[in-house]
Motif scaffolding. Structure first.
Motif, PDB file in Angstrom:
ATOM      1  N   ASP A 192       0.830  -1.201   0.000  1.00  0.00           N
ATOM      2  CA  ASP A 192       0.000   0.000   0.000  1.00  0.00           C
ATOM      3  C   ASP A 192       0.862   1.247   0.000  1.00  0.00           C
ATOM      4  OD1 ASP A 192       0.673   0.678   2.761  1.00  0.00           O
ATOM      5  OD2 ASP A 192      -0.773  -0.840   3.384  1.00  0.00           O
ATOM      6  N   ILE A 194       0.186   5.285   1.408  1.00  0.00           N
ATOM      7  CA  ILE A 194      -0.804   6.101   2.093  1.00  0.00           C
ATOM      8  C   ILE A 194      -0.279   7.516   2.272  1.00  0.00           C
ATOM      9  CG2 ILE A 194      -1.882   6.429   4.361  1.00  0.00           C
ATOM     10  CD1 ILE A 194      -1.761   3.089   4.141  1.00  0.00           C
ATOM     11  N   ASP A 195      -1.118   8.496   2.010  1.00  0.00           N
ATOM     12  CA  ASP A 195      -0.731   9.898   2.145  1.00  0.00           C
ATOM     13  C   ASP A 195      -1.544  10.523   3.280  1.00  0.00           C
ATOM     14  OD1 ASP A 195      -0.169  12.563   1.995  1.00  0.00           O
ATOM     15  OD2 ASP A 195      -0.658  12.782  -0.128  1.00  0.00           O
ATOM     16  N   ARG A 196      -0.857  10.788   4.385  1.00  0.00           N
ATOM     17  CA  ARG A 196      -1.541  11.356   5.541  1.00  0.00           C
ATOM     18  C   ARG A 196      -2.140  12.721   5.248  1.00  0.00           C
ATOM     19  NH1 ARG A 196       1.261  10.990  11.325  1.00  0.00           N
ATOM     20  NH2 ARG A 196       1.436   8.743  11.506  1.00  0.00           N
ATOM     21  N   ASN A 223      -7.896   2.401   9.411  1.00  0.00           N
ATOM     22  CA  ASN A 223      -7.610   3.463  10.369  1.00  0.00           C
ATOM     23  C   ASN A 223      -7.820   2.914  11.762  1.00  0.00           C
ATOM     24  OD1 ASN A 223      -8.812   5.037   7.855  1.00  0.00           O
ATOM     25  ND2 ASN A 223      -7.420   6.387   8.961  1.00  0.00           N
ATOM     26  N   ARG A 259      -8.502   2.206  -4.198  1.00  0.00           N
ATOM     27  CA  ARG A 259      -7.861   3.488  -4.029  1.00  0.00           C
ATOM     28  C   ARG A 259      -8.859   4.456  -3.419  1.00  0.00           C
ATOM     29  NH1 ARG A 259      -3.809   5.905  -7.176  1.00  0.00           N
ATOM     30  NH2 ARG A 259      -4.079   4.459  -8.912  1.00  0.00           N
ATOM     31  N   TRP A 309     -10.767   6.921   6.780  1.00  0.00           N
ATOM     32  CA  TRP A 309     -10.505   7.766   5.611  1.00  0.00           C
ATOM     33  C   TRP A 309     -11.336   7.317   4.413  1.00  0.00           C
ATOM     34  CZ3 TRP A 309      -4.402   8.106   5.718  1.00  0.00           C
ATOM     35  CH2 TRP A 309      -4.026   8.750   6.897  1.00  0.00           C
ATOM     36  N   ARG A 311      -5.153  12.194   3.267  1.00  0.00           N
ATOM     37  CA  ARG A 311      -5.901  11.056   3.800  1.00  0.00           C
ATOM     38  C   ARG A 311      -6.386  10.161   2.664  1.00  0.00           C
ATOM     39  NH1 ARG A 311     -10.129  13.023   8.039  1.00  0.00           N
ATOM     40  NH2 ARG A 311      -9.002  11.979   9.679  1.00  0.00           N
ATOM     41  N   GLY A 367      -4.943   7.214  -0.610  1.00  0.00           N
ATOM     42  CA  GLY A 367      -3.937   6.197  -0.865  1.00  0.00           C
ATOM     43  C   GLY A 367      -4.530   5.006  -1.585  1.00  0.00           C
ATOM     44  N   ILE A 418      -2.757   4.494  10.549  1.00  0.00           N
ATOM     45  CA  ILE A 418      -3.151   3.396   9.663  1.00  0.00           C
ATOM     46  C   ILE A 418      -2.345   2.164  10.039  1.00  0.00           C
ATOM     47  CG2 ILE A 418      -3.035   2.531   7.294  1.00  0.00           C
ATOM     48  CD1 ILE A 418      -4.890   4.584   6.886  1.00  0.00           C
ATOM     49  N   SER A 473      -4.241   0.435  -1.934  1.00  0.00           N
ATOM     50  CA  SER A 473      -3.698  -0.824  -1.432  1.00  0.00           C
ATOM     51  C   SER A 473      -4.023  -1.939  -2.414  1.00  0.00           C
ATOM     52  CB  SER A 473      -4.257  -1.157  -0.051  1.00  0.00           C
ATOM     53  OG  SER A 473      -5.628  -1.454  -0.130  1.00  0.00           O
TER      54      SER A 473
END
Lengths: 152, 152
Positions: free
Chosen positions: A75, A77-79, B44, A136, B116, A82, A84, B27, A86
């Motif tokens: 995955d 993920i972009d904090r 999350n 996504r 998210w 929010r 991303g 996450i 997988s």
């Protein structure tokens, strides 16, 4: 919930997109059943076509995975947004040994996977996908509301 | 292999450090046995003390995890230094319903976990750790050799 949050979308990825994303990463997580739990191990990997190649030492990972149903998850993920994606592969794992035909052993080693963890990683494992799926989360039009907890 | 690569170390993390690292992330990846595979789902989460709180919709995650042995994995990986850490929790999951005592339901909801992914996430799950372990790859003294494959 802001308007942007409401616009967030969950997209199902097609097989080609799943493999394309898989090829962008070097670390994935191997899921194997062992010790009464679905254990998850981060591992370095490389692709040989659609086959996932992993190098490992002897131990739980190898003994539980060999000839077993395993999974492989990657995955990104972009904090900040929010968002991303997988990808989850379900497949069958097998150790590549000298008993396999030479061409397969050579191709497996040529995949170039190199473990980041120090120590012996003398065993090679191939994971043959039986099913691949991905999703996504696409951020909404507006940026998400600032949330202090998201920026520790 | 450079001198720096040789110096790389694999450290075993103690329980306090595992929980400290867990608390830095939002996450993680839930491992549940379902459909004949050790499935891995990014989710999350938030912490209520040492308990992991997850919100989810109905489906495989929820039905396979409830009252089952599950795992929860969190990691942080740095491609540049080829280093990072990972923490794995083994535990028991249970759905929090109106049948639980009000104080537990309230504490669970107060954990502040916010999904998210868009959609309904009306169910709350608590994962009670039975074992936690972690490891860290520490980069060597010299920076790792440049490797084109590491920077796609």
């Amino acid at each position: 919930m802001t308007e942007g949050e409401r616009d967030r979308q969950l997209q199902v990825l097609d097989v080609d997109e799943c493999y394309r994303l898989l090829a962008t990463e070097q670390i994935g997580r191997l899921g194997v059943n062992a010790e009464h739990y679905p254990l998850i191990f981060p591992v370095n990997f490389a692709l040989d076509g659609t086959t996932i190649v992993i190098r490992t030492d002897t131990g739980t990972k190898l003994s539980a995975a060999d000839h077993a149903n395993v999974t492989f998850e990657v995955d990104q993920i972009d904090r900040g947004t929010r968002a991303g994606w997988s990808v989850l592969v379900r497949g069958l794992a097998e150790e590549v040994t000298a008993e396999h035909r030479a061409e397969l052993v050579e191709r497996t080693r040529a995949s170039g996977v190199e473990p980041w963890a120090p120590g012996e990683h003398g065993h090679w494992m191939r994971l043959i996908p039986q099913q691949i799926s991905g999703r996504r989360i696409v951020p909404g039009r507006l940026p998400p509301a600032f949330e202090p907890a998201a920026y520790p």
